[in-house]
Scaffold this motif. Structure first.
Motif, PDB file in Angstrom:
ATOM      1  N   ASN A 246     -40.853  96.359   5.691  1.00  9.93           N
ATOM      2  CA  ASN A 246     -41.426  95.112   6.205  1.00  9.93           C
ATOM      3  C   ASN A 246     -42.931  95.243   6.424  1.00  9.93           C
ATOM      4  O   ASN A 246     -43.691  94.314   6.146  1.00  9.93           O
TER       5      ASN A 246
ATOM      6  N   ARG B 130     -44.804  94.842   3.190  1.00 12.52           N
ATOM      7  CA  ARG B 130     -44.935  93.451   2.762  1.00 12.52           C
ATOM      8  C   ARG B 130     -46.110  92.785   3.466  1.00 12.52           C
ATOM      9  O   ARG B 130     -46.866  92.010   2.850  1.00 12.52           O
TER      10      ARG B 130
ATOM     11  N   ASN C 199     -49.685  91.359   1.906  1.00 11.88           N
ATOM     12  CA  ASN C 199     -50.252  90.045   2.219  1.00 11.88           C
ATOM     13  C   ASN C 199     -51.726  90.165   2.603  1.00 11.88           C
ATOM     14  O   ASN C 199     -52.556  89.348   2.176  1.00 11.88           O
TER      15      ASN C 199
ATOM     16  N   PRO D 179     -44.086  89.063   7.754  1.00  5.73           N
ATOM     17  CA  PRO D 179     -42.936  89.888   7.344  1.00  5.73           C
ATOM     18  C   PRO D 179     -42.652  91.070   8.270  1.00  5.73           C
ATOM     19  O   PRO D 179     -41.539  91.606   8.266  1.00  5.73           O
ATOM     20  N   SER D 180     -43.635  91.483   9.069  1.00  7.66           N
ATOM     21  CA  SER D 180     -43.456  92.667   9.914  1.00  7.66           C
ATOM     22  C   SER D 180     -42.816  92.348  11.264  1.00  7.66           C
ATOM     23  O   SER D 180     -42.549  93.256  12.048  1.00  7.66           O
TER      24      SER D 180
END
Length: 227
Positions: free
Chosen positions: A47, A50, A54, A80-81
């Protein structure tokens, strides 16, 4: 007769023999590593990756650019984190501090490890594990990172009833092995690999590379204390 107490170098060598050299922490620049350490808090590395992707796509993968960025853009990138509102604020605050006080990472990381750790821990949202990850992997200074995998493995190897505290275990390990960035880096990565694949919450002792020296795997009672 009880098994002789394994040293930390013995533990490292046994894992290294199984896993080989492990290239860790992921990240191409000190900026990326620092930002990744913050984004990886309370989530999986997948995560966090991701979110880093970004930031890269938005042209925000540096301390200076984060310090100037709008919070809305940081929230979107960090989504996403998990905890993305909190992490966006954290990224902005920490990067702004580094830029305003030290003019960037070069000045920030020019401090010795003790001063750098003290300053990192004074920043909102930075705990010992995150601080030490930044110091070891981004600043390349020899501070051993203690994570949940390491604490669990050491508790089992020495068959202790409770896990050691962060600072206590860190001091013990650092006093037991050469003070070397490359060694600290690889040793921490070995513990991560061990914890993910063998020394899980429900351990797979039969296939573990430490089964021959682990007190817990052999049902030893607490006679293998760390000294």
């Amino acid at each position: 007769m009880h098994k002789a107490r394994p040293g930390f170098i013995d533990i490292y060598r046994a894992m290294r023999a199984r896993f080989g050299f492990l290239d860790w922490w992921p990240g191409d620049t000190p900026d990326e590593i620092l930002l990744g350490a913050i984004l990886a808090q309370s989530t999986s590395w997948k995560n966090a990756e991701r979110a880093i992707a970004n930031l890269r796509a938005a042209g925000l993968l540096s301390v200076h650019r984060i310090a100037r960025a709008r919070l809305g853009a940081l929230r979107q990138a960090a989504r996403p984190s998990g905890y993305y509102n909190q992490k966006a604020l954290r990224l902005k605050s920490i990067c702004s501090h580094i830029v305003s006080k030290h003019h960037g990472l070069a000045g920030f990381f020019s401090q010795d490890a003790v001063a750098l750790r003290r300053e990192l821990l004074s920043l909102n949202g930075i705990g010992p594990e995150t601080a030490d990850s930044i110091i070891l992997y981004a600043a390349e200074k020899p501070v051993f990172v203690i994570d949940a995998y390491t604490r669990r493995a050491v508790q089992r190897i020495y068959d202790e009833e409770e896990e050691r505290g962060y600072d206590e275990l860190q001091s013990i390990i650092q006093a037991s092995i050469p003070r070397d960035v490359a060694l600290y880096n690889d040793f921490h990565a070995q513990f991560v690999e061990l914890g993910k694949n063998y020394c899980r919450k429900k351990p797979l002792c039969g296939r573990c590379p430490l089964s021959g020296i682990c007190g817990s795997a052999h049902g030893e009672t607490a006679h293998m204390r760390i000294q």
